[in-house]
Scaffold this motif. Sequence first.
Motif, PDB file in Angstrom:
ATOM      1  N   PHE A  26       7.409  -0.772  -9.387  1.00 42.44           N
ATOM      2  CA  PHE A  26       6.277  -0.328  -8.572  1.00 42.44           C
ATOM      3  C   PHE A  26       6.633   0.915  -7.761  1.00 42.44           C
ATOM      4  CE2 PHE A  26       3.717  -4.541  -8.168  1.00 42.44           C
ATOM      5  CZ  PHE A  26       3.505  -4.506  -9.536  1.00 42.44           C
ATOM      6  N   LYS A  27       7.798   0.938  -7.156  1.00 42.75           N
ATOM      7  CA  LYS A  27       8.146   1.999  -6.220  1.00 42.75           C
ATOM      8  C   LYS A  27       8.727   3.230  -6.905  1.00 42.75           C
ATOM      9  CE  LYS A  27       8.957  -1.225  -2.411  1.00 42.75           C
ATOM     10  NZ  LYS A  27       9.909  -1.728  -1.389  1.00 42.75           N
ATOM     11  N   GLN A  28       9.580   3.026  -7.912  1.00 40.21           N
ATOM     12  CA  GLN A  28      10.274   4.153  -8.508  1.00 40.21           C
ATOM     13  C   GLN A  28       9.533   4.772  -9.681  1.00 40.21           C
ATOM     14  OE1 GLN A  28      14.288   3.040  -9.489  1.00 40.21           O
ATOM     15  NE2 GLN A  28      14.813   2.469  -7.397  1.00 40.21           N
ATOM     16  N   THR A  55       4.728   3.383  -3.318  1.00 40.69           N
ATOM     17  CA  THR A  55       4.931   3.797  -1.927  1.00 40.69           C
ATOM     18  C   THR A  55       4.977   5.307  -1.762  1.00 40.69           C
ATOM     19  OG1 THR A  55       7.334   3.608  -2.230  1.00 40.69           O
ATOM     20  CG2 THR A  55       6.169   1.669  -1.420  1.00 40.69           C
ATOM     21  N   LYS A  56       4.596   6.074  -2.781  1.00 39.93           N
ATOM     22  CA  LYS A  56       4.641   7.533  -2.678  1.00 39.93           C
ATOM     23  C   LYS A  56       3.481   8.122  -1.880  1.00 39.93           C
ATOM     24  CE  LYS A  56       8.429   8.033  -4.971  1.00 39.93           C
ATOM     25  NZ  LYS A  56       9.669   8.509  -4.292  1.00 39.93           N
ATOM     26  N   PRO A  57       2.240   7.641  -2.024  1.00 41.43           N
ATOM     27  CA  PRO A  57       1.133   8.267  -1.277  1.00 41.43           C
ATOM     28  C   PRO A  57       1.305   8.098   0.225  1.00 41.43           C
ATOM     29  CG  PRO A  57       0.290   6.929  -3.084  1.00 41.43           C
ATOM     30  CD  PRO A  57       1.745   6.613  -2.960  1.00 41.43           C
ATOM     31  N   ARG A  58       0.967   9.121   0.958  1.00 39.26           N
ATOM     32  CA  ARG A  58       1.036   9.086   2.426  1.00 39.26           C
ATOM     33  C   ARG A  58      -0.363   8.812   2.974  1.00 39.26           C
ATOM     34  NH1 ARG A  58       5.201  14.089   3.884  1.00 39.26           N
ATOM     35  NH2 ARG A  58       6.949  13.315   2.616  1.00 39.26           N
ATOM     36  N   LEU A  59      -0.754   7.561   2.857  1.00 44.06           N
ATOM     37  CA  LEU A  59      -2.079   7.142   3.291  1.00 44.06           C
ATOM     38  C   LEU A  59      -2.064   6.826   4.778  1.00 44.06           C
ATOM     39  CD1 LEU A  59      -2.897   4.824   0.261  1.00 44.06           C
ATOM     40  CD2 LEU A  59      -3.425   7.250   0.553  1.00 44.06           C
ATOM     41  N   CYS A  60      -3.245   6.967   5.395  1.00 41.28           N
ATOM     42  CA  CYS A  60      -3.343   6.789   6.844  1.00 41.28           C
ATOM     43  C   CYS A  60      -3.930   5.447   7.240  1.00 41.28           C
ATOM     44  CB  CYS A  60      -4.190   7.919   7.457  1.00 41.28           C
ATOM     45  SG  CYS A  60      -3.469   9.563   7.253  1.00 41.28           S
ATOM     46  N   THR A  61      -4.577   4.736   6.351  1.00 35.67           N
ATOM     47  CA  THR A  61      -5.218   3.483   6.714  1.00 35.67           C
ATOM     48  C   THR A  61      -4.667   2.366   5.843  1.00 35.67           C
ATOM     49  OG1 THR A  61      -7.055   3.807   5.154  1.00 35.67           O
ATOM     50  CG2 THR A  61      -7.319   4.682   7.395  1.00 35.67           C
ATOM     51  N   VAL A 120      -2.192  -0.411  -8.619  1.00 36.49           N
ATOM     52  CA  VAL A 120      -0.853  -0.474  -9.218  1.00 36.49           C
ATOM     53  C   VAL A 120      -0.647  -1.821  -9.909  1.00 36.49           C
ATOM     54  CG1 VAL A 120       1.615  -0.479  -8.679  1.00 36.49           C
ATOM     55  CG2 VAL A 120       0.123   1.207  -7.619  1.00 36.49           C
ATOM     56  N   ILE A 121      -1.090  -2.913  -9.269  1.00 38.20           N
ATOM     57  CA  ILE A 121      -0.954  -4.238  -9.884  1.00 38.20           C
ATOM     58  C   ILE A 121      -1.769  -4.319 -11.169  1.00 38.20           C
ATOM     59  CG2 ILE A 121      -1.471  -6.688  -9.564  1.00 38.20           C
ATOM     60  CD1 ILE A 121      -0.768  -6.357  -6.633  1.00 38.20           C
ATOM     61  N   ALA A 122      -3.004  -3.806 -11.143  1.00 38.56           N
ATOM     62  CA  ALA A 122      -3.839  -3.832 -12.340  1.00 38.56           C
ATOM     63  C   ALA A 122      -3.217  -3.008 -13.472  1.00 38.56           C
ATOM     64  CB  ALA A 122      -5.236  -3.303 -12.014  1.00 38.56           C
TER      65      ALA A 122
END
Length: 499
Positions: free
Chosen positions: A372-374, A379-385, A396-398
């Motif tokens: 998932f991460k690599q 965890t790459k997007p820099r989301l604010c909410t 990602v799970i789908a």
Amino acid sequence: MDQREGRGRELGASGRPAGCVRGGVTLPAELYACLTARGDALFELCDALLCTDGPVRTLVDLALAPEHRRGHGALYGGINQGRIDVARLRRALAGVPLPRAADGRLVLPVDVSPWLRPDATRLLTGPFATPSAGGEGKHQMVPGWPYSVVAALETGRTSWTAVLDAVRLEPGADVAAVTTAQIREVVERLVVAGQWRPGDTEVLAVLNAGYEAARIAHLLGDLLDEILGRLRSDRVMRRPTPARKEFSLANPRAVGRPSTAASSSSATPQTWGTEHVVTVTDTRLYGRASAQAWDRLHPQLTRWAARLDHGGPLPIIEGTVIRLALKKLPSGRVNKPVWLWWSETGATEVEVDRCWQSFHRRFDIEHTFRLFKQTLGWTKPRLCTSEAADRWTWLVIAAYVQLRLARPLATDLRRPGEKPTEANKLTSTRVRRGFRKRHAKTGSPAGAPKPSRPGPGRPPGSRNRRPATRHGVGRVLAAGEAFSRPAHHKFGTKPRRTG
């Protein structure tokens, strides 16, 4: 019938993998039906995530994929303003074919994986201080979103798992209570989907260290499942209280203070007593594995934390304690005995071996987190909410579930130096490498993008009059109270000397 669902059902006879079809509807079509707002942009984003070659670095790179026919504005609009029917998507994941153990049992590992955001200390909504290992003997708190994930394990030498659920932990959440509710809901969905029927072997939930396995087993007492958790190496357990002798002339001292239960400490071998079961197994990876089991041991409970409001006497939760000693471990890992607690009693040799082998299979979920991460860029997007983080997590799970179901039809596209592998034993990265060829032969339920021109935007030289909302990040205790740092711990201050 919904027009979007009608377009999705037309793909039932397409070239999608057979495992994706459920009730005449493919999993991609069911996913599209779960996207209730900005579904076209979210669905094409999921397709771009599946077909892009190489690891995902940024969301903008996915907007350049041929499968994503819209601009980057639609991509971010779908992540920030889209909506996903998570309940329906969870039911769809429970209905796909699931892997089982050798005895037909469903083994469900539960673990928490953090989405760390140390660079956004004042932009997160609902911030949470996530514990992260900072090195040997260190422990630090990093802002981020922790997610509790439940999956189903496979057997054999594989790193695949079937992800079933993901829940974001709120600040100050009771991890044991959240995990209990999550396991209960997953098992209920599996029963409704026909994955478990009366007469089948009980579902086994495997927990790592950090969970109160005995408490979770007590809360799930009315559910037909077993709990297997890891214990601390210094945990103290109690044996059953011996029966009180009746008064008689031959034993006049029988009346008096009731006898207490003897204790068994993991750190003190003198208190272990005689084992009920001892097994020795030769393994390929760990060498000789010896397991010792003690029956009917329970943790000594006290009235603190979650048991402050418990009415009446505290429950006695008996189980089986297993001590596992391995001859060797992979390089870089310290070889120490592992202590496990199983929620059932009267364990046999076969059940003891099944328990410790299931616990070691639990680490397959760590490979899923790494993918998932690599590779998929969870965890790459820099989301604010946190809401946008939930949408991206479910996409990602789908995508991962579609990769797992497409494994039997995947083509092995080997790079120089890679060994040939059977088609049904490809890794997730190699299945994703050839997913674009399979995707080109199938249709898409997403509608074609409408031609449009970009807006004028903010005039040059003008200031942004609607800045993003900033939120202060602070620690939250388990009781829900904010943590206040002592004065001498604050940055730029020194403790005052008193002598």
